[in-house]
Design an enzyme around this catalytic site. Structure first.
Site, PDB file in Angstrom:
ATOM      1  N   ASN A 133      -8.535  38.290 -50.707  1.00 10.78           N
ATOM      2  CA  ASN A 133      -7.676  39.433 -51.042  1.00 10.78           C
ATOM      3  C   ASN A 133      -6.523  39.485 -50.036  1.00 10.78           C
ATOM      4  O   ASN A 133      -6.410  38.602 -49.188  1.00 10.78           O
ATOM      5  CB  ASN A 133      -8.493  40.731 -51.020  1.00 10.78           C
ATOM      6  N   ASP A 135     -16.411  41.478 -52.781  1.00  9.25           N
ATOM      7  CA  ASP A 135     -17.630  42.036 -53.371  1.00  9.25           C
ATOM      8  C   ASP A 135     -18.481  40.956 -54.042  1.00  9.25           C
ATOM      9  O   ASP A 135     -19.661  41.145 -54.256  1.00  9.25           O
ATOM     10  CB  ASP A 135     -17.266  43.108 -54.410  1.00  9.25           C
ATOM     11  N   ASP A 191     -23.772  44.192 -49.206  1.00 10.95           N
ATOM     12  CA  ASP A 191     -22.866  45.253 -48.739  1.00 10.95           C
ATOM     13  C   ASP A 191     -23.149  45.509 -47.258  1.00 10.95           C
ATOM     14  O   ASP A 191     -24.208  46.025 -46.895  1.00 10.95           O
ATOM     15  CB  ASP A 191     -23.073  46.528 -49.576  1.00 10.95           C
ATOM     16  N   PHE A 230     -14.270  52.306 -44.799  1.00 10.44           N
ATOM     17  CA  PHE A 230     -12.998  52.562 -45.463  1.00 10.44           C
ATOM     18  C   PHE A 230     -13.269  52.565 -46.962  1.00 10.44           C
ATOM     19  O   PHE A 230     -14.275  52.010 -47.403  1.00 10.44           O
ATOM     20  CB  PHE A 230     -11.990  51.454 -45.145  1.00 10.44           C
TER      21      PHE A 230
HETATM   22  O1  PMT Z   1      -6.063  44.395 -43.270  1.00 12.32           O
HETATM   23  P1  PMT Z   1      -4.836  45.220 -43.588  1.00 12.32           P
HETATM   24  O2  PMT Z   1      -3.742  44.417 -44.259  1.00 12.32           O
HETATM   25  O3  PMT Z   1      -4.327  45.981 -42.386  1.00 12.32           O
HETATM   26  O4  PMT Z   1      -5.247  46.318 -44.666  1.00 12.32           O
HETATM   27  C1  PMT Z   1      -6.132  47.330 -44.326  1.00 12.32           C
HETATM   28  C2  PMT Z   1      -7.213  47.554 -45.414  1.00 12.32           C
HETATM   29  C3  PMT Z   1      -6.552  48.052 -46.674  1.00 12.32           C
HETATM   30  C4  PMT Z   1      -7.976  46.266 -45.687  1.00 12.32           C
HETATM   31  C5  PMT Z   1      -8.206  48.621 -44.810  1.00 12.32           C
HETATM   32  O5  PMT Z   1      -7.516  49.791 -44.499  1.00 12.32           O
HETATM   33  C6  PMT Z   1      -9.308  48.942 -45.813  1.00 12.32           C
HETATM   34  O6  PMT Z   1      -9.181  49.741 -46.714  1.00 12.32           O
HETATM   35  N1  PMT Z   1     -10.479  48.258 -45.652  1.00 12.32           N
HETATM   36  C7  PMT Z   1     -11.595  48.314 -46.578  1.00 12.32           C
HETATM   37  C8  PMT Z   1     -11.318  47.451 -47.763  1.00 12.32           C
HETATM   38  C9  PMT Z   1     -12.470  47.430 -48.771  1.00 12.32           C
HETATM   39  O7  PMT Z   1     -13.091  46.422 -48.931  1.00 12.32           O
HETATM   40  O8  PMT Z   1     -12.680  48.568 -49.323  1.00 12.32           O
HETATM   41  P2  PMT Z   1     -13.878  48.866 -50.445  1.00 12.32           P
HETATM   42  O9  PMT Z   1     -13.542  50.192 -50.974  1.00 12.32           O
HETATM   43  O10 PMT Z   1     -13.984  47.714 -51.390  1.00 12.32           O
HETATM   44  O11 PMT Z   1     -15.178  48.906 -49.550  1.00 12.32           O
HETATM   45  C10 PMT Z   1     -15.673  50.111 -49.009  1.00 12.32           C
HETATM   46  C11 PMT Z   1     -16.281  49.867 -47.656  1.00 12.32           C
HETATM   47  O12 PMT Z   1     -17.402  48.985 -47.779  1.00 12.32           O
HETATM   48  C12 PMT Z   1     -15.360  49.241 -46.645  1.00 12.32           C
HETATM   49  O13 PMT Z   1     -15.605  49.826 -45.390  1.00 12.32           O
HETATM   50  C13 PMT Z   1     -15.754  47.761 -46.656  1.00 12.32           C
HETATM   51  O14 PMT Z   1     -15.538  47.159 -45.370  1.00 12.32           O
HETATM   52  C14 PMT Z   1     -17.236  47.866 -46.945  1.00 12.32           C
HETATM   53  N2  PMT Z   1     -17.798  46.719 -47.694  1.00 12.32           N
HETATM   54  C15 PMT Z   1     -17.326  46.380 -48.911  1.00 12.32           C
HETATM   55  C16 PMT Z   1     -17.932  45.339 -49.601  1.00 12.32           C
HETATM   56  C17 PMT Z   1     -19.011  44.648 -48.994  1.00 12.32           C
HETATM   57  N3  PMT Z   1     -19.587  43.649 -49.621  1.00 12.32           N
HETATM   58  N4  PMT Z   1     -19.435  45.009 -47.787  1.00 12.32           N
HETATM   59  C18 PMT Z   1     -18.862  46.040 -47.127  1.00 12.32           C
HETATM   60  O15 PMT Z   1     -19.254  46.365 -46.007  1.00 12.32           O
END
Ligand code: PMT
Length: 409
Positions: free
Chosen positions: A214, A282, A309, A328
């Site tokens: 991504n 994911d 996750d 986040f």
């Molecule tokens: O890196 P930059 O260019 O500065 O951009 C910042 C950002 C947009 C990447 C950052 O601010 C951000 O939003 N990070 C989380 C991105 C994300 O994967 O979001 P999500 O809504 O898909 O996931 C929710 C949370 O679960 C996140 O804390 C993620 O780290 C976590 N996650 C997601 C999938 C997974 N398999 N394991 C996880 O731990």
């Protein structure tokens, strides 16, 4: 115990080298101890004898000196200091630093050091404006090297323009400020706390050539790690592939896939705080191809399977769950609603929700706008630089730890 701050002053061969004597005098006055490395060319402008007299230490000049390497080799020189200052920094030494050339004691020490480096450039205006110098300077900036000056004005060669080394007062004020920041860190409000931050994207291989990823640049995760480190936290940053150099003082673990990121996070537990800012894929390919996929049909179907996750694993399944687990939420629609569902589903304490639609430029950009969500409150933060978000989040963490020694908000 001698608690003076230590500066390794590398003097390279420009006319401003004569100012190094005044610089040492001024730094002595600030109770900063100086050890000098003099390049061969700098030795034509200033003598080792005068530098020794002022720095009250031996002056180091020769990479292949048997006696020096026995007592204080270039590796020790590069480590037995709190800061490396190159002043004056000629176009030549800047070019060598940018390319990693190590052909004398000064440049070898610069390549070997793990300490912060500050340079004070000094050269003719045309040399400064030259595309090579400007490219070299931006390379050094990207690596986290700090640059003081140069200043505008009349040069020794009679021309006018940018290129004069900054005044001794400006250089010493920068150093003084640096050490003040460092001292704050030593007494920082997160001293003794262990923090783990994830940042950047993950890469999930399709075949040996291609992968799924991504647009995450890592900027947000790195900024958070830096802000926590500045407050004295023992900080580990677990990052996927990015273009950002490792921040000094932070333990950086480089991973590629989501599974590696999870393992690396679990290896770091127990920790007081975990912040998941990484954009973790994911899904990964169910059966990775061991050879490059050949073009055959017009379409190709790939079977994906869910990745673990990381955030939910840390928040929900660990016996030694950190006191504060922060995630986040990156959403392109229904930000609040989706983020609140994530807070609950993943079992974390806080979620920082950000809108990552293309037009916001959050992915890869320098700013972000956060909706801060905890179990019982929602706050809207203004658009801030990612650095400022790191600092604001750090302040909130400090306040939380102060107010809730055991419970959560
Ligand atoms: O890196 P930059 O260019 O500065 O951009 C910042 C950002 C947009 C990447 C950052 O601010 C951000 O939003 N990070 C989380 C991105 C994300 O994967 O979001 P999500 O809504 O898909 O996931 C929710 C949370 O679960 C996140 O804390 C993620 O780290 C976590 N996650 C997601 C999938 C997974 N398999 N394991 C996880 O731990």
């Amino acid at each position: 115990m001698n608690n003076k701050q230590r500066v390794l002053l590398i003097i390279s061969g420009g006319i401003a080298a004569y100012k190094s004597l005044d610089l040492i005098r001024e730094l002595n006055r600030l109770n900063i101890s100086i050890r000098c490395i003099l390049t061969e060319n700098a030795g034509k402008f200033v003598t080792p004898l005068s530098l020794t007299a002022l720095s009250k230490d031996k002056v180091y000049q020769d990479l292949f000196s048997v006696s020096d390497e026995n007592t204080m080799g270039h590796i020790q020189l590069s480590r037995n200091t709190d800061l490396v200052l190159v002043a004056p920094a000629t176009a030549n030494i800047i070019a060598k630093m940018s390319c990693g050339i190590a052909d004398d004691l000064a440049t070898t020490t610069l390549l070997a050091t793990d300490k912060p480096v500050i340079i004070a450039p000094s050269m003719n205006v045309r040399m400064w404006n030259h595309a090579s110098t400007q490219t070299n300077i931006s390379t050094l900036l990207k690596r986290g090297i700090k640059i003081i000056g140069p200043e505008d004005g009349e040069m020794a060669c009679g021309e006018f323009g940018l290129g004069r080394m900054s005044d001794i007062e400006k250089i010493s004020a920068t150093l003084n400020n640096f050490f003040k920041i460092k001292t704050n860190k030593a007494a920082g409000k997160l001293k003794g706390r262990k923090v783990v931050v994830t940042g950047g994207p993950t890469h999930e291989a399709i075949d040996p050539i291609r992968y799924i990823t991504n647009h995450s640049s890592g900027k947000q995760g790195f900024a958070i790690a830096r802000a926590l480190h500045e407050q004295g936290a023992t900080t580990t940053l677990i990052t996927g592939p990015t273009q950002i150099p490792d921040p000094p003082g932070i333990c950086v673990k480089h991973i590629t896939t989501a599974e590696e990121m999870l393992q690396s996070c679990l290896d770091c537990l127990p920790a007081d705080i975990v912040i998941c800012a990484a954009a973790v894929s994911d899904w990964r390919i169910k059966n990775q191809y061991s050879e490059k996929i050949k073009k055959q049909d017009e379409t190709l179907s790939l079977e994906l399977m869910e990745n673990p996750d990381i955030l939910a694993t840390i928040a929900r399944t660990q016996k030694n769950r950190p006191n504060l687990v922060i995630g986040f939420a990156a959403e392109t629609q229904n930000l609040l609603e989706n983020a609140t569902i994530k807070l609950d589903k993943k079992g974390c304490d806080w979620i920082l929700a950000n809108n990552v639609s293309k037009e916001t430029g959050v992915f890869g950009g320098d700013t972000n706008q956060i909706k801060f969500i905890s179990k019982n409150k929602i706050e809207e933060w203004p658009i801030l630089s990612k650095e400022a978000i790191g600092k604001k989040l750090t302040k909130r963490i400090i306040a939380f730890l102060k107010d809730h020694k055991n419970g959560k908000d």
